[in-house]
Scaffold this motif. Structure first.
Motif, PDB file in Angstrom:
ATOM      1  N   VAL A  88       0.865  -1.176   0.000  1.00 35.38           N
ATOM      2  CA  VAL A  88       0.000   0.000   0.000  1.00 35.38           C
ATOM      3  C   VAL A  88       0.901   1.224   0.000  1.00 35.38           C
ATOM      4  N   PHE A  89       0.730   2.082  -0.998  1.00 36.42           N
ATOM      5  CA  PHE A  89       1.453   3.349  -1.063  1.00 36.42           C
ATOM      6  C   PHE A  89       0.459   4.458  -0.701  1.00 36.42           C
ATOM      7  N   VAL A  90       0.804   5.283   0.264  1.00 31.39           N
ATOM      8  CA  VAL A  90      -0.015   6.436   0.625  1.00 31.39           C
ATOM      9  C   VAL A  90       0.818   7.694   0.439  1.00 31.39           C
ATOM     10  N   ALA A  91       0.333   8.616  -0.379  1.00 29.51           N
ATOM     11  CA  ALA A  91       0.944   9.933  -0.479  1.00 29.51           C
ATOM     12  C   ALA A  91       0.455  10.731   0.723  1.00 29.51           C
ATOM     13  N   ALA A  92       1.334  10.941   1.692  1.00 30.14           N
ATOM     14  CA  ALA A  92       0.927  11.396   3.017  1.00 30.14           C
ATOM     15  C   ALA A  92       1.378  12.825   3.297  1.00 30.14           C
TER      16      ALA A  92
ATOM     17  N   GLU B  44     -10.515  -4.067   5.305  1.00 28.06           N
ATOM     18  CA  GLU B  44     -11.031  -3.761   3.971  1.00 28.06           C
ATOM     19  C   GLU B  44      -9.914  -3.799   2.931  1.00 28.06           C
ATOM     20  N   VAL B  45      -8.741  -3.302   3.285  1.00 25.46           N
ATOM     21  CA  VAL B  45      -7.625  -3.336   2.345  1.00 25.46           C
ATOM     22  C   VAL B  45      -7.185  -4.784   2.087  1.00 25.46           C
ATOM     23  N   ASN B  46      -7.136  -5.592   3.142  1.00 26.39           N
ATOM     24  CA  ASN B  46      -6.836  -7.021   2.955  1.00 26.39           C
ATOM     25  C   ASN B  46      -7.832  -7.664   1.985  1.00 26.39           C
ATOM     26  N   LYS B  47      -9.104  -7.327   2.154  1.00 24.87           N
ATOM     27  CA  LYS B  47     -10.159  -7.889   1.300  1.00 24.87           C
ATOM     28  C   LYS B  47      -9.985  -7.446  -0.147  1.00 24.87           C
ATOM     29  N   LEU B  48      -9.564  -6.205  -0.339  1.00 28.14           N
ATOM     30  CA  LEU B  48      -9.303  -5.713  -1.689  1.00 28.14           C
ATOM     31  C   LEU B  48      -8.260  -6.582  -2.384  1.00 28.14           C
TER      32      LEU B  48
ATOM     33  N   LEU C 274       3.137  -1.185   4.308  1.00 28.87           N
ATOM     34  CA  LEU C 274       2.725   0.208   4.130  1.00 28.87           C
ATOM     35  C   LEU C 274       3.933   1.049   3.752  1.00 28.87           C
ATOM     36  N   HIS C 275       3.819   1.752   2.633  1.00 30.29           N
ATOM     37  CA  HIS C 275       4.858   2.658   2.155  1.00 30.29           C
ATOM     38  C   HIS C 275       4.297   4.081   2.187  1.00 30.29           C
ATOM     39  N   LEU C 276       4.982   4.976   2.866  1.00 30.54           N
ATOM     40  CA  LEU C 276       4.550   6.366   2.950  1.00 30.54           C
ATOM     41  C   LEU C 276       5.407   7.234   2.037  1.00 30.54           C
ATOM     42  N   LEU C 277       4.751   7.991   1.183  1.00 33.81           N
ATOM     43  CA  LEU C 277       5.410   8.953   0.306  1.00 33.81           C
ATOM     44  C   LEU C 277       5.026  10.333   0.827  1.00 33.81           C
TER      45      LEU C 277
ATOM     46  N   MET D  65      -3.169   4.813  -2.429  1.00 32.82           N
ATOM     47  CA  MET D  65      -4.238   5.545  -1.744  1.00 32.82           C
ATOM     48  C   MET D  65      -3.901   7.029  -1.590  1.00 32.82           C
ATOM     49  N   ASP D  66      -4.899   7.887  -1.804  1.00 34.41           N
ATOM     50  CA  ASP D  66      -4.801   9.263  -1.332  1.00 34.41           C
ATOM     51  C   ASP D  66      -4.869   9.261   0.191  1.00 34.41           C
ATOM     52  N   ASP D  67      -4.319  10.293   0.803  1.00 29.69           N
ATOM     53  CA  ASP D  67      -4.264  10.299   2.267  1.00 29.69           C
ATOM     54  C   ASP D  67      -5.554  10.756   2.930  1.00 29.69           C
TER      55      ASP D  67
END
Length: 229
Positions: A11-15, A93-97, A33-36, A83-85
């Motif tokens: 999961v990449f989140v532009a944070a 829910e993310v696991n289910k995706l 989880l990867h934070l940008l 994901m947008d932040d």
């Protein structure tokens, strides 16, 4: 130094400073989880994950630069959720995706939007469906197989904001009627009001579409009803 990864999903989140990504720090995550981080919040978030990158720009061009610096991730992960932040989702829910991406062999998909601000009506949740096949997934929260991401990644290069690159994705992956979907069985909430496009944004979109011979044509194909999911 690159981290050793055991999980096959990212999961990449532009944070930024008001990022909601900490919702994903609880539960049994089936993803890294990867934070940008695009503002001065790096120190605030640096202990949230082993994977953090400080830069500037928008989510897509930051993702492009991050993967250029860490090309091995495209081999080591099978699916990437961008994901947008300001998108609210639980770890479950993310696991289910990711689970449904595999089950239905999807190349590009997104969660449906529930009680949300939205731009495209077909992204709103349909409670009687598991998913609906489409040719359009927006950049707010797209999930890619690694094969699809490799093909569309060059479209991320520019600092773009809503400029139409999503219409390029089905062309680049040579989409069929079973490759892309809105996943209604997975819910997300877009929590912030939509920002209006500027004249420059609109001009950039028209130029991108013209340069790449693209039509802005959103289609829905068949669906998977809830009782058959």
């Amino acid at each position: 130094m690159e981290q050793i990864k055991e999980k096959r999903n990212a999961v990449f989140v532009a944070a930024g400073k008001d990022s909601l990504h900490r919702q994903l720090l609880s539960g049994n995550a089936d993803f890294d989880l990867h934070l940008l981080v695009y503002d001065d919040s790096y120190d605030k978030f640096c202990h949230d994950t082993d994977f953090i990158y400080g830069s500037s720009g928008y989510k897509m061009d930051m993702t492009y630069r991050y993967l250029q610096q860490h090309p091995s991730y495209l081999d080591e992960y099978e699916y990437f959720f961008l994901m947008d932040d300001d998108v609210q989702m639980t770890t479950e829910e993310v696991n289910k995706l990711f689970m449904l991406m595999r089950k239905y062999n999807l190349k590009i998909a997104q969660p449906s939007l529930l009680m949300s601000y939205y731009t495209y009506s077909h992204t709103a949740n349909h409670p009687l469906c598991v998913l609906r096949y489409t040719n359009f997934v927006e950049m707010m929260a797209p999930c890619f197989s690694k094969e699809a991401l490799r093909k569309v990644l060059p479209t991320f290069k520019r600092q773009v904001r809503g400029c139409g690159i999503e219409m390029h994705w089905p062309v680049l992956i040579e989409v069929t009627h079973r490759d892309m979907a809105i996943i209604d069985a997975v819910h997300a909430v877009h929590t912030r009001p939509l920002q209006p496009w500027s004249k420059e944004d609109h001009a950039n979109m028209l130029k991108y579409l013209a340069d790449n011979h693209l039509d802005w044509s959103i289609e829905e194909y068949s669906s998977v009803p809830l009782h058959s999911g």
